[in-house]
Design an enzyme around this catalytic site. Structure first.
Site, mmCIF file in Angstrom:
data_model
loop_
_atom_site.group_PDB
_atom_site.id
_atom_site.type_symbol
_atom_site.label_atom_id
_atom_site.label_comp_id
_atom_site.label_asym_id
_atom_site.label_seq_id
_atom_site.Cartn_x
_atom_site.Cartn_y
_atom_site.Cartn_z
ATOM 1 N N TYR A 144 30.539 49.988 45.968
ATOM 2 C CA TYR A 144 30.271 48.714 46.629
ATOM 3 C C TYR A 144 31.602 48.011 46.846
ATOM 4 C CZ TYR A 144 28.540 43.933 47.391
ATOM 5 O OH TYR A 144 28.300 42.690 47.910
ATOM 6 N N ASP A 239 39.996 50.014 45.722
ATOM 7 C CA ASP A 239 39.309 48.733 45.568
ATOM 8 C C ASP A 239 39.295 48.417 44.072
ATOM 9 O OD1 ASP A 239 36.060 47.338 46.520
ATOM 10 O OD2 ASP A 239 37.685 46.603 45.248
ATOM 11 N N LYS A 267 37.997 38.838 41.216
ATOM 12 C CA LYS A 267 37.523 38.553 39.854
ATOM 13 C C LYS A 267 38.643 38.075 38.922
ATOM 14 C CE LYS A 267 33.835 41.886 40.718
ATOM 15 N NZ LYS A 267 32.534 41.231 40.661
HETATM 16 P P1 KE4 Z 1 32.938 39.536 46.009
HETATM 17 O O1 KE4 Z 1 32.875 39.326 47.503
HETATM 18 O O2 KE4 Z 1 31.570 39.506 45.370
HETATM 19 O O3 KE4 Z 1 33.941 38.609 45.319
HETATM 20 O O4 KE4 Z 1 33.545 40.993 45.732
HETATM 21 C C1 KE4 Z 1 32.928 42.100 46.347
HETATM 22 C C2 KE4 Z 1 33.290 43.351 45.571
HETATM 23 C C3 KE4 Z 1 34.254 44.201 46.079
HETATM 24 N N1 KE4 Z 1 34.612 45.326 45.424
HETATM 25 C C4 KE4 Z 1 34.036 45.644 44.245
HETATM 26 C C5 KE4 Z 1 34.447 46.908 43.553
HETATM 27 C C6 KE4 Z 1 33.041 44.809 43.678
HETATM 28 O O5 KE4 Z 1 32.457 45.156 42.502
HETATM 29 C C7 KE4 Z 1 32.664 43.633 44.342
HETATM 30 C C8 KE4 Z 1 31.598 42.690 43.804
HETATM 31 N N2 KE4 Z 1 30.991 43.052 42.576
HETATM 32 C C9 KE4 Z 1 29.651 42.548 42.351
HETATM 33 C C10 KE4 Z 1 29.161 43.088 41.002
HETATM 34 N N3 KE4 Z 1 29.159 44.494 40.948
HETATM 35 C C11 KE4 Z 1 29.597 41.059 42.409
HETATM 36 C C12 KE4 Z 1 28.352 40.448 41.827
HETATM 37 C C13 KE4 Z 1 27.423 39.920 42.893
HETATM 38 O O6 KE4 Z 1 27.331 40.513 43.983
HETATM 39 O O7 KE4 Z 1 26.771 38.883 42.605
#
Ligand code: KE4
Length: 422
Positions: A144, A239, A267
């Site tokens: 993801y 990523d 994060k």
């Molecule tokens: P954000 O747009 O949510 O800040 O980041 C996206 C993203 C990009 N790359 C990786 C490897 C990620 O894990 C994420 C977002 N992670 C999720 C949890 N696995 C965020 C939690 C959510 O969607 O509420």
């Protein structure tokens, strides 16, 4: 466990937000419970609207590696607010944070601060396409990378949790150039390069997958990706939104010893505030406006308050590098308790997942064999015993520096007493 106030708040939230939430995974849909409304968090604890206290292993999905409300980060944010919240102009903090990131992740020769992991990855992919003048990209099933249109293809995290591998509302044309490979499967990558010679701009990968549950790279897999991208004139993008400053101060690229052409961060780098980053080889980043023709912009990019949080976070981490050994020690204890309870565990540093399947979980297909109903039972059992873990089988458990040995002990005992009903 009394959750009356959360139930009432959720009923009201449903009137205003889809599923009552601002991010799908928070809806607890797949663990069959009403989401808790958290009112306060400190150290390794969170406290909900009904006054219940939990040992927290979600850590806001990763940012809180120092635990919640770390005093140094809070202090920095409060101080920064006194000078104003946002200027929409250059400020010194941006340089300091960029310099500090580059110090620990030297492959990010030039970088740009943005507001979310989604934005970081979307922008990195655009820069890779702009630099190579190629359109096709390779991503991996179950990984993801945020919710930009072209990446919502067999994604992990909330897509996998809610069994919507490809989102509605994304025109076919947006994903036609997104090629899918299987994680830890070299042949699937070789075939794509074979059948798309000279057309692939980049390979985008979570260097340790954590959005189908934790799935570490098999020995040599990342080096294989490094080699095949080099051979084919494609860029390798790590990523590291989850793994950056999580697996080590130098992220997964230091932890596994493989250097990508570009990296995305999120994060932890924002210290709990909306801040992320993308960057890499200078020659690639020089394609980005206003230097080059790859456009990317943002009103709140490099926001001074978020930058202050990120700086405080990284300075805390670099001032006590022993944190990473501590995180490993504590996480290994939890892993061993899970194994004693007969669970199938994947772990990388302070990222771990107990999979409810007998299959060795090394990719999307094996992760999907997990029994999500039994995971839901496990989630509720932990919650009723004061432990808050990911409300989805396909997310990671995050351990923080604030998790006390006493709380780790309590967590292990609780896990070892888990009995399936089925
Ligand atoms: P954000 O747009 O949510 O800040 O980041 C996206 C993203 C990009 N790359 C990786 C490897 C990620 O894990 C994420 C977002 N992670 C999720 C949890 N696995 C965020 C939690 C959510 O969607 O509420």
């Amino acid at each position: 466990m009394n959750t009356d106030k959360s139930e009432k708040l959720y009923t009201k939230a449903l009137k205003f937000m889809p599923g009552g939430v601002n991010s799908p995974v928070r809806a607890f849909k797949n663990v069959g419970r009403t989401p808790l409304f958290i009112e306060k968090a400190e150290g390794d604890k969170i406290y909900d609207a009904d006054g219940n206290q939990f040992i927290d292993y979600v850590c806001s999905w990763g940012p809180n590696i120092l635990g919640h409300a770390n005093p140094a980060v809070i202090e920095a944010v409060k101080k920064s607010c006194d000078s104003g919240l946002t200027f929409g102009a250059c400020h010194k903090g941006e340089i300091e944070l960029a310099e500090l990131i580059q110090k620990h992740i030297p492959s990010m020769e030039m970088l740009r601060l943005v507001n979310s992991g989604t934005e970081a990855v979307m922008s990195a992919v655009r820069a890779a396409r702009g630099f190579t003048h190629r359109d096709k990209i390779i991503k991996f099933e179950g990984c993801y990378h945020g919710h930009s249109d072209g990446l919502l293809v067999k994604g992990g995290s909330g897509l996998l949790t809610n069994s919507i591998p490809d989102s509605a509302g994304v025109p076919k044309g947006y994903t036609e150039t997104t090629l899918l490979a299987k994680y830890n499967n070299r042949q699937s990558v070789e075939e794509l390069f074979e059948n798309n010679r000279g057309e692939i701009a980049c390979v985008l990968v979570e260097p340790c997958a954590a959005n189908m549950g934790v799935v570490p790279p098999e020995e040599g897999f990342l080096q294989f990706l490094r080699d095949i991208t080099k051979e084919n004139g494609a860029l390798l993008i790590f990523d590291e939104v989850i793994t950056g400053f999580r697996l080590s101060l130098g992220g997964a690229q230091q932890y596994y010893g493989v250097t990508p052409d570009m990296t995305t961060l999120g994060k932890i780098v924002g210290g709990g505030m909306p801040l992320a980053a993308y960057g890499g080889k200078r020659e690639v980043m020089e394609c980005v406006a206003p230097l080059g023709s790859v456009y990317q912009a943002g009103t709140l990019s490099g926001n001074p308050v978020a930058v202050a949080a990120g700086l405080a976070m990284l300075r805390e981490l670099e001032s006590s590098p022993e944190i990473y050994d501590e995180l490993d020690r504590k996480s290994a204890k939890i892993e061993s308790a899970m194994k004693k309870a007969g669970m199938n565990v994947n772990r990388a540093g302070s990222l771990l997942t107990a999979f409810f399947t007998d299959a060795a979980v090394k990719d999307y297909d094996s992760a999907k064999t997990a029994d999500t109903k039994r995971y839901a039972e496990y989630f509720s059992y932990l919650l009723e015993n004061g432990i808050y873990t990911a409300p989805s089988q396909f997310e990671a458990m995050f351990v923080s520096a604030a998790h006390s040995d006493e709380d780790i002990e309590k967590t292990c005992e609780t896990i070892m007493n888990f009995k399936f009903s089925g």
